[in-house]
Design a protein around this motif. Sequence first.
Motif, PDB file in Angstrom:
ATOM      1  N   ARG A 140       0.868  -1.181   0.000  1.00 13.14           N
ATOM      2  CA  ARG A 140       0.000   0.000   0.000  1.00 13.14           C
ATOM      3  C   ARG A 140       0.901   1.226   0.000  1.00 13.14           C
ATOM      4  O   ARG A 140       1.805   1.355   0.824  1.00 13.14           O
ATOM      5  N   ARG A 141       0.668   2.105  -0.954  1.00  9.39           N
ATOM      6  CA  ARG A 141       1.478   3.305  -1.077  1.00  9.39           C
ATOM      7  C   ARG A 141       1.123   4.312   0.007  1.00  9.39           C
ATOM      8  O   ARG A 141       0.054   4.250   0.597  1.00  9.39           O
ATOM      9  N   ARG A 142       1.997   5.270   0.228  1.00 13.54           N
ATOM     10  CA  ARG A 142       1.734   6.320   1.213  1.00 13.54           C
ATOM     11  C   ARG A 142       0.561   7.200   0.810  1.00 13.54           C
ATOM     12  O   ARG A 142      -0.059   7.826   1.651  1.00 13.54           O
ATOM     13  N   ASP A 143       0.247   7.243  -0.489  1.00 15.60           N
ATOM     14  CA  ASP A 143      -0.907   8.028  -0.920  1.00 15.60           C
ATOM     15  C   ASP A 143      -2.212   7.225  -0.823  1.00 15.60           C
ATOM     16  O   ASP A 143      -3.270   7.703  -1.190  1.00 15.60           O
ATOM     17  N   GLY A 144      -2.129   5.967  -0.327  1.00 15.45           N
ATOM     18  CA  GLY A 144      -3.321   5.156  -0.106  1.00 15.45           C
ATOM     19  C   GLY A 144      -3.640   4.163  -1.205  1.00 15.45           C
ATOM     20  O   GLY A 144      -4.435   3.260  -1.016  1.00 15.45           O
ATOM     21  N   ASP A 145      -3.031   4.328  -2.385  1.00 15.28           N
ATOM     22  CA  ASP A 145      -3.284   3.389  -3.481  1.00 15.28           C
ATOM     23  C   ASP A 145      -2.614   2.048  -3.197  1.00 15.28           C
ATOM     24  O   ASP A 145      -1.633   1.967  -2.466  1.00 15.28           O
ATOM     25  N   TRP A 146      -3.147   0.988  -3.803  1.00 17.14           N
ATOM     26  CA  TRP A 146      -2.589  -0.362  -3.696  1.00 17.14           C
ATOM     27  C   TRP A 146      -1.649  -0.613  -4.865  1.00 17.14           C
ATOM     28  O   TRP A 146      -1.940  -0.262  -5.995  1.00 17.14           O
ATOM     29  N   SER A 147      -0.524  -1.265  -4.600  1.00 17.06           N
ATOM     30  CA  SER A 147       0.454  -1.596  -5.629  1.00 17.06           C
ATOM     31  C   SER A 147       0.486  -3.116  -5.847  1.00 17.06           C
ATOM     32  O   SER A 147       0.292  -3.888  -4.907  1.00 17.06           O
ATOM     33  N   PHE A 148       0.746  -3.508  -7.089  1.00 17.97           N
ATOM     34  CA  PHE A 148       0.879  -4.918  -7.449  1.00 17.97           C
ATOM     35  C   PHE A 148       2.322  -5.231  -7.849  1.00 17.97           C
ATOM     36  O   PHE A 148       2.593  -6.234  -8.500  1.00 17.97           O
ATOM     37  N   SER A 149       3.252  -4.375  -7.470  1.00 19.42           N
ATOM     38  CA  SER A 149       4.651  -4.507  -7.853  1.00 19.42           C
ATOM     39  C   SER A 149       5.198  -5.880  -7.462  1.00 19.42           C
ATOM     40  O   SER A 149       4.905  -6.404  -6.391  1.00 19.42           O
ATOM     41  N   GLN A 150       6.024  -6.436  -8.323  1.00 19.87           N
ATOM     42  CA  GLN A 150       6.616  -7.743  -8.085  1.00 19.87           C
ATOM     43  C   GLN A 150       8.046  -7.658  -7.545  1.00 19.87           C
ATOM     44  O   GLN A 150       8.653  -8.677  -7.243  1.00 19.87           O
ATOM     45  N   HIS A 151       8.595  -6.441  -7.424  1.00 19.98           N
ATOM     46  CA  HIS A 151       9.956  -6.238  -6.937  1.00 19.98           C
ATOM     47  C   HIS A 151       9.953  -5.166  -5.861  1.00 19.98           C
ATOM     48  O   HIS A 151       9.356  -4.108  -6.030  1.00 19.98           O
TER      49      HIS A 151
END
Length: 84
Positions: free
Chosen positions: A51-62
């Motif tokens: 979860r990013r600091r701006d509240g969005d969710w990330s699907f990053s694999q690295h």
Amino acid sequence: MGDAVARGSCKLFAPEELRHGTYTNRDGCEVPHPEQPEGTTCTKPSDATARRRDGDWSFSQHRPGTCSHHRGVACRVSADRDCC
């Protein structure tokens, strides 16, 4: 859930997880763009990794560089941590 699609050793994502578009990561894999939580409750998308600091969710694999252009990572998802 719909049929998941993968190429080579890339992670499988269901079509509904790709609804906000995708980007190609450094491995050449198609990954969902980060997405904003819906509504006022915290509901983690099934394959979100952070979860990013701006509240969005990330699907990053690295881990390195994840969310670096969006104020960084607030929380990394794990088996015992859903970041809500």
